[in-house]
Design a protein around this motif. Sequence first.
Motif, PDB file in Angstrom:
ATOM      1  N   ASN A  60       0.869  -1.169   0.000  1.00  0.00           N
ATOM      2  CA  ASN A  60       0.000   0.000   0.000  1.00  0.00           C
ATOM      3  C   ASN A  60       0.911   1.225   0.000  1.00  0.00           C
ATOM      4  OD1 ASN A  60      -2.116   1.772   0.222  1.00  0.00           O
ATOM      5  ND2 ASN A  60      -2.352   1.509   2.415  1.00  0.00           N
ATOM      6  N   PHE A  61       1.359   1.595  -1.194  1.00  0.00           N
ATOM      7  CA  PHE A  61       2.415   2.588  -1.307  1.00  0.00           C
ATOM      8  C   PHE A  61       1.970   3.940  -0.740  1.00  0.00           C
ATOM      9  CE2 PHE A  61       3.005  -0.421  -4.841  1.00  0.00           C
ATOM     10  CZ  PHE A  61       4.214  -0.967  -4.417  1.00  0.00           C
ATOM     11  N   MET A  62       2.834   4.529   0.045  1.00  0.00           N
ATOM     12  CA  MET A  62       2.511   5.770   0.735  1.00  0.00           C
ATOM     13  C   MET A  62       2.568   6.953  -0.226  1.00  0.00           C
ATOM     14  SD  MET A  62       4.694   4.969   4.160  1.00  0.00           S
ATOM     15  CE  MET A  62       5.939   4.123   3.217  1.00  0.00           C
ATOM     16  N   ARG A  63       1.831   7.982   0.102  1.00  0.00           N
ATOM     17  CA  ARG A  63       1.780   9.166  -0.745  1.00  0.00           C
ATOM     18  C   ARG A  63       3.121   9.871  -0.748  1.00  0.00           C
ATOM     19  NH1 ARG A  63      -0.409  11.095   4.125  1.00  0.00           N
ATOM     20  NH2 ARG A  63       0.541  13.048   4.800  1.00  0.00           N
ATOM     21  N   LEU A  64       3.334  10.657  -1.772  1.00  0.00           N
ATOM     22  CA  LEU A  64       4.588  11.384  -1.928  1.00  0.00           C
ATOM     23  C   LEU A  64       4.749  12.403  -0.790  1.00  0.00           C
ATOM     24  CD1 LEU A  64       7.007  11.717  -3.849  1.00  0.00           C
ATOM     25  CD2 LEU A  64       5.763  13.559  -4.949  1.00  0.00           C
ATOM     26  N   GLY A  65       5.868  12.348  -0.111  1.00  0.00           N
ATOM     27  CA  GLY A  65       6.141  13.264   0.990  1.00  0.00           C
ATOM     28  C   GLY A  65       5.830  12.703   2.356  1.00  0.00           C
ATOM     29  N   TYR A  66       5.119  11.561   2.435  1.00  0.00           N
ATOM     30  CA  TYR A  66       4.800  10.955   3.721  1.00  0.00           C
ATOM     31  C   TYR A  66       6.015  10.212   4.241  1.00  0.00           C
ATOM     32  CZ  TYR A  66       2.450   8.131   7.244  1.00  0.00           C
ATOM     33  OH  TYR A  66       2.075   7.540   8.419  1.00  0.00           O
ATOM     34  N   GLU A  67       6.364  10.426   5.514  1.00  0.00           N
ATOM     35  CA  GLU A  67       7.571   9.848   6.093  1.00  0.00           C
ATOM     36  C   GLU A  67       7.239   8.969   7.284  1.00  0.00           C
ATOM     37  OE1 GLU A  67      10.630  12.694   6.770  1.00  0.00           O
ATOM     38  OE2 GLU A  67      10.253  13.782   4.904  1.00  0.00           O
ATOM     39  N   THR A  68       6.231   8.131   7.134  1.00  0.00           N
ATOM     40  CA  THR A  68       5.832   7.129   8.142  1.00  0.00           C
ATOM     41  C   THR A  68       5.651   7.724   9.531  1.00  0.00           C
ATOM     42  OG1 THR A  68       8.122   6.518   8.635  1.00  0.00           O
ATOM     43  CG2 THR A  68       7.020   5.342   6.844  1.00  0.00           C
ATOM     44  N   GLY A  69       4.974   8.839   9.596  1.00  0.00           N
ATOM     45  CA  GLY A  69       4.659   9.429  10.883  1.00  0.00           C
ATOM     46  C   GLY A  69       5.623  10.499  11.341  1.00  0.00           C
ATOM     47  N   ASN A  70       6.803  10.588  10.703  1.00  0.00           N
ATOM     48  CA  ASN A  70       7.748  11.636  11.087  1.00  0.00           C
ATOM     49  C   ASN A  70       7.280  12.988  10.550  1.00  0.00           C
ATOM     50  OD1 ASN A  70       9.386   9.669  12.253  1.00  0.00           O
ATOM     51  ND2 ASN A  70      10.473   9.313  10.324  1.00  0.00           N
ATOM     52  N   GLN A  71       7.864  14.034  11.095  1.00  0.00           N
ATOM     53  CA  GLN A  71       7.575  15.368  10.588  1.00  0.00           C
ATOM     54  C   GLN A  71       8.107  15.470   9.155  1.00  0.00           C
ATOM     55  OE1 GLN A  71       5.728  17.541  11.823  1.00  0.00           O
ATOM     56  NE2 GLN A  71       6.419  19.638  11.653  1.00  0.00           N
ATOM     57  N   PRO A  72       7.250  15.733   8.160  1.00  0.00           N
ATOM     58  CA  PRO A  72       7.724  15.751   6.767  1.00  0.00           C
ATOM     59  C   PRO A  72       8.801  16.800   6.547  1.00  0.00           C
ATOM     60  CG  PRO A  72       5.329  15.703   6.857  1.00  0.00           C
ATOM     61  CD  PRO A  72       5.804  15.955   8.256  1.00  0.00           C
ATOM     62  N   PHE A  73       9.607  16.561   5.525  1.00  0.00           N
ATOM     63  CA  PHE A  73      10.724  17.461   5.230  1.00  0.00           C
ATOM     64  C   PHE A  73      10.241  18.874   4.957  1.00  0.00           C
ATOM     65  CE2 PHE A  73      13.529  19.481   2.139  1.00  0.00           C
ATOM     66  CZ  PHE A  73      14.747  19.408   2.782  1.00  0.00           C
TER      67      PHE A  73
END
Length: 277
Positions: A60-73
Amino acid sequence: MAHLRESSDKALKLLRTLPRVQIGNLRPNPNSKQNDKRGRAQHGGDKHGAGNKGSGQRQNFMRLGYETGNQPFYMRFPYEPYYKGHHMRREYPPISLLQLQVLIDTNRIDISQPVDITTLCNSGLLSLKPAEMQYGFQLTDDGLDNFKAKINIEVQHAGEAVIAAVERNGGIIRTAYYDPRSLHIVANPKKWFEKGVPIPQRMLPPQDAVEYYTDAKNRGYLANPEEISKERLVLAQKYGYELPRIEDDADYEMLTAAKDARQLFHGLEPGWTPINL
């Protein structure tokens, strides 16, 4: 017997030079142990490199920019107003005066007729991508001193030095706005005419572009013609050249040809339906 004695002496001599047998130097025979699993990380390959449960294991490929719960870049740094609405900003691919002169010298462009987006795209060397927020061409001043053509050209953006270079040779330059739908049509008119539908009207510029296209200094297509005549004289005095009289030119009709603010093609009015004979 002598051969056996010699072999045993060599073996004993080699054994004396080898280290003593200890736990630290014991090794199994090569290829005597086979690993059943693919040795990947701590799980030994039973997870097949997909990790431990979750969306990453289920493809279930994650959306672009999602970092598995971390604060995005893109949210780790302070807000910069400069980037507000950057994906909606209009772009104007550059075409230099040097490129334009080469197109003219190689007969890619016929300067006996007014030049616009359709003429530039039909040259086969320039293209426009309205889907990528490209709203027309910007004429730049590269090759300023080598530009010698007398031309009636319509672009979407031009600087003061470029305007002076065109008018110094007795030419006319005009900046005009095209909405995205109109750009699709004028960039590839053959595809549009094959549909057999009426030619639409060109939309007026948006609020943030009205000031540019109504300014006579920019030679805007919505500017007052009398003010444009005054600005032509002012620019000639500023750059130190004598402004040619268009009224006395043999190509007066070509140089003064201009589209209506709602018109897409020279000689074709909005609402006309092309007929394929």
